[in-house]
Design a protein around this motif. Structure first.
Motif, PDB file in Angstrom:
ATOM      1  N   ILE A   2     -64.022  22.623  -1.166  1.00  0.00           N
ATOM      2  CA  ILE A   2     -64.590  23.807  -1.790  1.00  0.00           C
ATOM      3  C   ILE A   2     -66.122  23.736  -1.760  1.00  0.00           C
ATOM      4  O   ILE A   2     -66.721  22.729  -2.135  1.00  0.00           O
ATOM      5  CB  ILE A   2     -64.101  23.935  -3.247  1.00  0.00           C
ATOM      6  N   TRP A   4     -69.037  25.226  -3.577  1.00  0.00           N
ATOM      7  CA  TRP A   4     -69.205  25.969  -4.821  1.00  0.00           C
ATOM      8  C   TRP A   4     -70.315  27.003  -4.738  1.00  0.00           C
ATOM      9  O   TRP A   4     -70.301  27.990  -5.447  1.00  0.00           O
ATOM     10  CB  TRP A   4     -69.454  24.991  -5.981  1.00  0.00           C
ATOM     11  N   SER A   7     -68.659  29.922  -3.116  1.00  0.00           N
ATOM     12  CA  SER A   7     -67.699  30.467  -4.085  1.00  0.00           C
ATOM     13  C   SER A   7     -68.415  31.284  -5.155  1.00  0.00           C
ATOM     14  O   SER A   7     -67.986  32.391  -5.503  1.00  0.00           O
ATOM     15  CB  SER A   7     -66.917  29.325  -4.733  1.00  0.00           C
ATOM     16  N   GLN A 180     -62.602  23.381 -11.037  1.00  0.00           N
ATOM     17  CA  GLN A 180     -63.454  22.232 -10.731  1.00  0.00           C
ATOM     18  C   GLN A 180     -63.456  21.171 -11.825  1.00  0.00           C
ATOM     19  O   GLN A 180     -64.081  20.116 -11.665  1.00  0.00           O
ATOM     20  CB  GLN A 180     -64.892  22.691 -10.467  1.00  0.00           C
ATOM     21  N   PRO A 314     -61.864  28.781  -3.495  1.00  0.00           N
ATOM     22  CA  PRO A 314     -61.125  28.084  -4.552  1.00  0.00           C
ATOM     23  C   PRO A 314     -59.890  28.848  -4.999  1.00  0.00           C
ATOM     24  O   PRO A 314     -59.819  30.054  -4.868  1.00  0.00           O
ATOM     25  CB  PRO A 314     -62.156  27.992  -5.686  1.00  0.00           C
TER      26      PRO A 314
END
Length: 314
Positions: A2, A4, A7, A180, A314
């Protein structure tokens, strides 16, 4: 793995678009999108159990109805203002989900599905039995004067949209945090291989119970908000139909993705809305489209995007 930053950019862009749409959409679609955001929050709650923990529930309408009736009765029967009434609805969701989790998690697989369905049906029949207070299938309306929060009229379309947006935005932030966090990673480990997670020393029962409570709390909050924002509380929201809907929304959007519940809810809502304007057999059209999506996007829309293009999703 992932990413972030990507995201945060993607989900931030989604929220920014939803903000802008409040000023661009006509009244009809503005109201529809407000409804979709509240229902997408419900689907996001379901996704905690199903998408991230691997617990397939067929009784989630129990949590939605618990929040809706806890808030609706607190306003209609006891005269509470919306804020403490929402707290009552949230508390009802926590209590009901904790009780169901403690009992249902003694089972697994098909048995878990059946137990959750039985509890949801018991809740639905309870609503009908106490029809003197709940008004059963007829339901009851929350008047405009009862839907004032800090002087803000939540029956006003613009205020309603912003309230739904805040609820949905909070659900997105919470799910992103969950994914997370260490707790979220343990839930995913349980979904993938529970015996191995147990062997590594994790208390899988406690984690699954926490997932059920978190899922029930978010679903109850969606139910409470739905009742206040749209001014109606009815037994139909506790029926089997409203237990199947979040499963469909999550499967269509992509189980185990943050954005999937919103995509699935929006897709299903407008699929039914548009097909019902074409024919009375609109469910046939919806069914055919759902089968096609299942065949060509078995992981859901967001799930397929993650598999084919955005592996960091995610």
């Amino acid at each position: 793995m992932i990413d972030w930053r990507k995201s945060a950019l993607l989900h931030g862009a989604l929220l920014a678009v939803l903000c802008a749409l409040n000023y661009l959409l006509p009244a009809y679609h503005q109201g529809n999108l407000a409804r979709v955001m509240v229902l997408a929050t419900y689907a996001a709650g379901y996704n905690i159990m199903f998408g991230y923990t691997g617990l397939l529930s067929l009784g989630h309408a129990l949590f939605f109805a618990a929040g809706m009736y806890g808030t609706g009765l607190a306003i209609g029967q006891f005269g509470l203002s919306p804020l403490p009434a929402l707290a009552v609805g949230l508390l009802c969701g926590v209590v009901v989900s904790a009780a169901l989790g403690l009992l249902a998690l003694r089972t697994a697989g098909v048995a878990f599905m059946i137990v959750t369905l039985m509890f949801a049906q018991a809740g639905y029949l309870t609503i009908l039995y106490f029809g003197e207070y709940t008004r059963g299938d007829e339901g009851f309306v929350l008047q405009q004067a009862q839907r004032m929060l800090f002087g803000i009229d939540l029956s006003d379309p613009t205020n309603r949209y912003w309230a739904a947006f805040v609820l949905f935005a909070l659900s997105v932030v919470l799910i992103l945090w969950l994914v997370q966090s260490r707790f979220g990673r343990v839930l995913i480990a349980i979904r993938e291989n529970e015996p191995r997670a147990r062997m590594l020393g994790y208390d899988t029962f406690a984690h699954k119970l926490a997932a059920v409570v978190a899922s029930g709390m978010m679903s109850a909050m969606a139910g409470a908000a739905y009742g206040v924002l749209f001014g109606y509380v009815g037994a139909s929201f506790g029926s089997v139909q409203y237990s199947i809907f979040p499963l469909l929304w999550v499967l269509l959007g992509g189980a185990g993705t943050v954005i999937g519940p919103f995509i699935g809810t929006l897709f299903m809502f407008y699929l039914i809305d548009l097909s019902s304007g074409v024919t009375t057999a609109y469910m046939l059209i919806a069914g055919v489209v759902l089968v096609l999506v299942t065949l060509f996007a078995p992981q859901g829309i967001a799930g397929e995007l993650r598999r084919r293009m955005w592996r960091w999703l995610p």
